[in-house]
Design an enzyme around this catalytic site. Structure first.
Site, PDB file in Angstrom:
ATOM      1  N   CYS A 182       0.593   7.147  47.978  1.00  0.00           N
ATOM      2  CA  CYS A 182       0.720   7.359  46.529  1.00  0.00           C
ATOM      3  C   CYS A 182       0.799   6.008  45.791  1.00  0.00           C
ATOM      4  CB  CYS A 182       1.895   8.273  46.219  1.00  0.00           C
ATOM      5  SG  CYS A 182       1.784   9.028  44.568  1.00  0.00           S
ATOM      6  N   HIS A 223       0.491  13.725  48.660  1.00  0.00           N
ATOM      7  CA  HIS A 223       1.732  13.816  49.447  1.00  0.00           C
ATOM      8  C   HIS A 223       1.660  14.853  50.560  1.00  0.00           C
ATOM      9  CE1 HIS A 223       4.067  11.019  47.008  1.00  0.00           C
ATOM     10  NE2 HIS A 223       3.526  11.567  45.949  1.00  0.00           N
ATOM     11  N   GLU A 252       3.092  14.497  53.200  1.00  0.00           N
ATOM     12  CA  GLU A 252       4.398  14.454  53.884  1.00  0.00           C
ATOM     13  C   GLU A 252       5.427  15.383  53.240  1.00  0.00           C
ATOM     14  OE1 GLU A 252       5.171  11.648  50.477  1.00  0.00           O
ATOM     15  OE2 GLU A 252       3.453  12.230  51.721  1.00  0.00           O
TER      16      GLU A 252
END
Length: 308
Positions: free
Chosen positions: A142, A234, A236
């Protein structure tokens, strides 16, 4: 093989309860192999949550991973206990003489600032230059990925009029890429940002876009010359992370008066009281597992030779 982390790090119990293989320092010392050394430069305010998310992904494969938590040297976090930071994190200036097989540079909630206005920008530039001599492969996430694009290629970030927020479908633009082994033709990725980089400017820098969306723009970008990949979204995130951000934004809205949008394609039937379904977990494990595998296949067994 498991991920090696301190037995008293909160992620140890979290991952153990999820079935992820973890081992303590004592257990790892009894194995006659060299673990991959992966550093996590954690710029996120919720340090423990971020530790859990990345440790879960890089610890799911068959290789032994030694995870080192790194922070900016002078920047002090206000959202994580000082005791936790002192026990588990080392400032960059204390580790810059070391070598790492991989480094993850996380995002940071400072998108509205120009890069040069960030208080730790000078040291972060030092970190990014350091990766070229002391790190075999770097993964910018990011804002961390945008920072590397800006630093190495002068690719600008652009402020969006509205927050790009929700779960967006992305096309697999490079099926032959080793980072996308096992990927479907498209996949869902959580997105949460106020800025973007634009495909023509990325391509003008000579960088291949591996995952992209007509709506959300470039997602995964490869930078072979700097032994790096950048993901602007994202994978994750936990199942409930977007909900937490939505509720945080609603709480702030009561003070600031800003209009808060529901995360797109996230809540079933757009009902914020419904439990979100995780539709990205398998691709998240594939991507980070492929990255770890690429490191394992190409890094030098002699750590001292990394960067040469």
């Amino acid at each position: 093989m498991p991920i090696k982390i301190p037995a008293d790090l909160p992620a140890y119990d979290v991952l153990t309860n999820e079935g992820v293989m973890v081992m303590s320092e004592d257990q790892a010392a009894r194995q006659d192999i060299r673990p991959l050394r992966i550093g996590l430069l954690n710029l996120m305010p919720k340090k423990i949550q971020t530790e859990n998310q990345f440790a879960r992904l890089i610890g799911a494969g068959p290789l032994q991973i030694e995870l080192s938590l790194i922070r900016m040297s002078e920047h002090q976090t206000r959202n994580t206990a000082a005791e936790h930071m002192a026990e588990f994190y080392r400032p960059f200036q204390e580790v810059k003489d070391q070598k790492f097989d991989g480094l993850i540079i996380t995002g940071a909630p400072i998108e509205h600032l120009a890069f040069e206005d960030v208080t730790y920008w000078d040291e972060l530039c030092e970190v990014m230059d350091w990766t070229q001599t002391n790190v075999h492969s770097t993964f910018g996430v990011c804002w961390g990925g945008m920072a590397m694009l800006h630093h190495f290629h002068r690719v600008p970030k652009h402020i969006l009029s509205d927050k790009l927020f929700g779960c967006y479908r992305h096309a697999n633009l490079s099926p032959a890429s080793p980072y996308l082994r096992g990927f479907s033709d498209d996949c869902v990725v959580p997105v949460s940002r106020w800025t973007e980089v634009r495909a023509p400017e990325v391509e003008a820098a000579g960088l291949p876009i591996l995952l992209g969306s007509d709506v959300a723009g470039p997602c995964l970008i490869e930078d072979p010359a700097h032994r790096a990949i950048y993901i602007l979204n994202h994978f994750e995130y936990d199942s409930g992370t977007l909900r937490e951000e939505y509720e945080r934004d609603l709480s702030q809205n009561q003070i600031e008066g800003a209009e808060i949008q529901l995360p797109l394609n996230y809540f079933p039937d757009d009902n914020p009281n419904a439990t979100p379904q995780n539709r990205w977990r398998s691709h998240a494990h594939l991507l980070y597992g492929n990255w770890i595998n690429e490191i394992y296949q190409t890094t030098n067994f002699d750590l001292s030779k990394i960067g040469h």
